[in-house]
Scaffold this motif. Structure first.
Motif, PDB file in Angstrom:
ATOM      1  N   SER A  72      51.805  42.254  57.199  1.00  0.00           N
ATOM      2  CA  SER A  72      52.004  40.845  56.862  1.00  0.00           C
ATOM      3  C   SER A  72      53.118  40.668  55.839  1.00  0.00           C
ATOM      4  CB  SER A  72      50.704  40.228  56.326  1.00  0.00           C
ATOM      5  OG  SER A  72      49.765  40.101  57.345  1.00  0.00           O
ATOM      6  N   CYS A  73      53.152  41.539  54.857  1.00  0.00           N
ATOM      7  CA  CYS A  73      54.213  41.480  53.844  1.00  0.00           C
ATOM      8  C   CYS A  73      55.584  41.716  54.481  1.00  0.00           C
ATOM      9  CB  CYS A  73      53.940  42.495  52.746  1.00  0.00           C
ATOM     10  SG  CYS A  73      55.153  42.465  51.423  1.00  0.00           S
ATOM     11  N   LEU A  74      55.679  42.715  55.333  1.00  0.00           N
ATOM     12  CA  LEU A  74      56.942  42.978  56.023  1.00  0.00           C
ATOM     13  C   LEU A  74      57.333  41.810  56.927  1.00  0.00           C
ATOM     14  CD1 LEU A  74      56.507  46.744  56.927  1.00  0.00           C
ATOM     15  CD2 LEU A  74      58.163  45.778  55.320  1.00  0.00           C
ATOM     16  N   ASN A  75      56.356  41.255  57.636  1.00  0.00           N
ATOM     17  CA  ASN A  75      56.636  40.100  58.493  1.00  0.00           C
ATOM     18  C   ASN A  75      57.124  38.911  57.676  1.00  0.00           C
ATOM     19  OD1 ASN A  75      56.186  41.105  61.050  1.00  0.00           O
ATOM     20  ND2 ASN A  75      54.007  40.662  60.992  1.00  0.00           N
ATOM     21  N   PHE A  76      56.543  38.700  56.498  1.00  0.00           N
ATOM     22  CA  PHE A  76      56.966  37.590  55.648  1.00  0.00           C
ATOM     23  C   PHE A  76      58.439  37.729  55.279  1.00  0.00           C
ATOM     24  CE2 PHE A  76      57.763  35.770  51.459  1.00  0.00           C
ATOM     25  CZ  PHE A  76      57.462  34.446  51.716  1.00  0.00           C
ATOM     26  N   HIS A  77      58.847  38.918  54.915  1.00  0.00           N
ATOM     27  CA  HIS A  77      60.225  39.111  54.470  1.00  0.00           C
ATOM     28  C   HIS A  77      61.220  39.275  55.618  1.00  0.00           C
ATOM     29  CE1 HIS A  77      59.669  39.211  50.166  1.00  0.00           C
ATOM     30  NE2 HIS A  77      58.544  39.857  50.379  1.00  0.00           N
ATOM     31  N   LEU A  78      60.784  39.819  56.734  1.00  0.00           N
ATOM     32  CA  LEU A  78      61.730  40.163  57.800  1.00  0.00           C
ATOM     33  C   LEU A  78      61.727  39.209  58.988  1.00  0.00           C
ATOM     34  CD1 LEU A  78      61.210  44.026  57.863  1.00  0.00           C
ATOM     35  CD2 LEU A  78      63.061  42.752  56.787  1.00  0.00           C
ATOM     36  N   ASN A  79      60.566  38.729  59.393  1.00  0.00           N
ATOM     37  CA  ASN A  79      60.446  37.991  60.659  1.00  0.00           C
ATOM     38  C   ASN A  79      59.938  36.580  60.438  1.00  0.00           C
ATOM     39  OD1 ASN A  79      61.024  40.399  62.157  1.00  0.00           O
ATOM     40  ND2 ASN A  79      58.938  41.039  61.770  1.00  0.00           N
ATOM     41  N   MET A  80      60.155  35.748  61.422  1.00  0.00           N
ATOM     42  CA  MET A  80      59.584  34.403  61.421  1.00  0.00           C
ATOM     43  C   MET A  80      58.345  34.394  62.329  1.00  0.00           C
ATOM     44  SD  MET A  80      61.642  32.670  59.509  1.00  0.00           S
ATOM     45  CE  MET A  80      61.620  30.941  59.838  1.00  0.00           C
ATOM     46  N   SER A 132      55.155  30.361  58.532  1.00  0.00           N
ATOM     47  CA  SER A 132      56.150  29.300  58.750  1.00  0.00           C
ATOM     48  C   SER A 132      57.161  29.232  57.606  1.00  0.00           C
ATOM     49  CB  SER A 132      55.452  27.948  58.916  1.00  0.00           C
ATOM     50  OG  SER A 132      54.718  27.633  57.745  1.00  0.00           O
ATOM     51  N   ASN A 133      56.804  29.766  56.433  1.00  0.00           N
ATOM     52  CA  ASN A 133      57.715  29.729  55.289  1.00  0.00           C
ATOM     53  C   ASN A 133      58.313  31.106  54.976  1.00  0.00           C
ATOM     54  OD1 ASN A 133      55.346  30.912  54.370  1.00  0.00           O
ATOM     55  ND2 ASN A 133      55.456  29.959  52.361  1.00  0.00           N
ATOM     56  N   SER A 134      58.370  31.985  55.978  1.00  0.00           N
ATOM     57  CA  SER A 134      58.850  33.346  55.734  1.00  0.00           C
ATOM     58  C   SER A 134      60.349  33.368  55.460  1.00  0.00           C
ATOM     59  CB  SER A 134      58.520  34.247  56.913  1.00  0.00           C
ATOM     60  OG  SER A 134      59.325  33.918  58.006  1.00  0.00           O
ATOM     61  N   LYS A 135      60.803  34.476  54.915  1.00  0.00           N
ATOM     62  CA  LYS A 135      62.219  34.637  54.583  1.00  0.00           C
ATOM     63  C   LYS A 135      63.065  34.905  55.825  1.00  0.00           C
ATOM     64  CE  LYS A 135      61.399  34.264  50.230  1.00  0.00           C
ATOM     65  NZ  LYS A 135      61.706  33.022  49.557  1.00  0.00           N
ATOM     66  N   GLY A 136      62.514  35.556  56.820  1.00  0.00           N
ATOM     67  CA  GLY A 136      63.195  35.792  58.094  1.00  0.00           C
ATOM     68  C   GLY A 136      64.531  36.509  57.964  1.00  0.00           C
ATOM     69  N   ARG A 137      64.598  37.469  57.064  1.00  0.00           N
ATOM     70  CA  ARG A 137      65.873  38.146  56.811  1.00  0.00           C
ATOM     71  C   ARG A 137      66.400  38.880  58.046  1.00  0.00           C
ATOM     72  NH1 ARG A 137      63.263  38.818  51.564  1.00  0.00           N
ATOM     73  NH2 ARG A 137      64.581  37.788  50.043  1.00  0.00           N
ATOM     74  N   ARG A 138      65.544  39.573  58.745  1.00  0.00           N
ATOM     75  CA  ARG A 138      66.000  40.296  59.943  1.00  0.00           C
ATOM     76  C   ARG A 138      66.526  39.298  60.971  1.00  0.00           C
ATOM     77  NH1 ARG A 138      64.805  41.281  65.020  1.00  0.00           N
ATOM     78  NH2 ARG A 138      63.035  39.897  64.892  1.00  0.00           N
ATOM     79  N   MET A 161      70.256  39.372  62.580  1.00  0.00           N
ATOM     80  CA  MET A 161      70.288  39.775  63.993  1.00  0.00           C
ATOM     81  C   MET A 161      70.862  38.665  64.870  1.00  0.00           C
ATOM     82  SD  MET A 161      69.308  42.882  64.380  1.00  0.00           S
ATOM     83  CE  MET A 161      68.975  42.956  66.119  1.00  0.00           C
ATOM     84  N   HIS A 162      70.638  37.418  64.474  1.00  0.00           N
ATOM     85  CA  HIS A 162      71.061  36.290  65.301  1.00  0.00           C
ATOM     86  C   HIS A 162      72.298  35.591  64.737  1.00  0.00           C
ATOM     87  CE1 HIS A 162      67.505  36.938  67.660  1.00  0.00           C
ATOM     88  NE2 HIS A 162      66.743  36.816  66.593  1.00  0.00           N
ATOM     89  N   GLY A 163      72.873  36.153  63.673  1.00  0.00           N
ATOM     90  CA  GLY A 163      74.124  35.624  63.141  1.00  0.00           C
ATOM     91  C   GLY A 163      74.017  34.282  62.454  1.00  0.00           C
ATOM     92  N   PHE A 169      66.525  44.873  52.004  1.00  0.00           N
ATOM     93  CA  PHE A 169      66.608  45.831  53.116  1.00  0.00           C
ATOM     94  C   PHE A 169      66.664  47.262  52.597  1.00  0.00           C
ATOM     95  CE2 PHE A 169      68.600  42.280  55.699  1.00  0.00           C
ATOM     96  CZ  PHE A 169      67.493  42.107  56.519  1.00  0.00           C
ATOM     97  N   LEU A 170      67.423  47.478  51.545  1.00  0.00           N
ATOM     98  CA  LEU A 170      67.537  48.807  50.951  1.00  0.00           C
ATOM     99  C   LEU A 170      66.186  49.282  50.415  1.00  0.00           C
ATOM    100  CD1 LEU A 170      69.507  51.090  50.203  1.00  0.00           C
ATOM    101  CD2 LEU A 170      69.899  49.896  48.044  1.00  0.00           C
ATOM    102  N   ARG A 171      65.503  48.407  49.710  1.00  0.00           N
ATOM    103  CA  ARG A 171      64.177  48.750  49.175  1.00  0.00           C
ATOM    104  C   ARG A 171      63.211  49.096  50.300  1.00  0.00           C
ATOM    105  NH1 ARG A 171      60.838  44.180  46.260  1.00  0.00           N
ATOM    106  NH2 ARG A 171      60.471  43.662  48.417  1.00  0.00           N
TER     107      ARG A 171
END
Length: 87
Positions: free
Chosen positions: A23-31, A35-41, A45-47, A63-65
């Motif tokens: 869940s923590c990884l999903n919050f930071h990486l994915n949507m 609904s309020n996630s960071k969505g960094r990946r 990935m989608h520019g 990402f480095l961490r």
């Protein structure tokens, strides 16, 4: 340890990450999950990332961490497994 598992105080899984870690990884990486996630990946990935250099640095450090923590988690799990099954 067997007693803790039997009493439900300790969970055992064949997954690399616990549900909370996923869940923590999903919050930071994915949507995916929040609904309020960071969505960094997704951003990279989608520019659809901002041209703000400071935000890119924050994202890079996250990402480095994450990249550093995954092998540490793998090593810890391997050590625990070795100790658990060495008896």
């Amino acid at each position: 340890m067997d007693r803790l598992i039997a009493e439900g105080l300790l969970n055992v899984s064949d997954k690399l990450f616990t549900k909370d870690e996923v869940s923590c990884l999903n919050f930071h990486l994915n949507m995916k999950e929040f609904s309020n996630s960071k969505g960094r990946r997704n951003k990279y990935m989608h520019g659809s990332y901002e041209q703000d250099t400071k935000q890119q640095q924050v994202d890079y450090l996250y990402f480095l961490r994450t990249t550093i923590l995954i092998p540490i988690k793998l090593r810890d799990d391997a050590v625990l497994k070795r100790r658990w099954f060495s008896d």
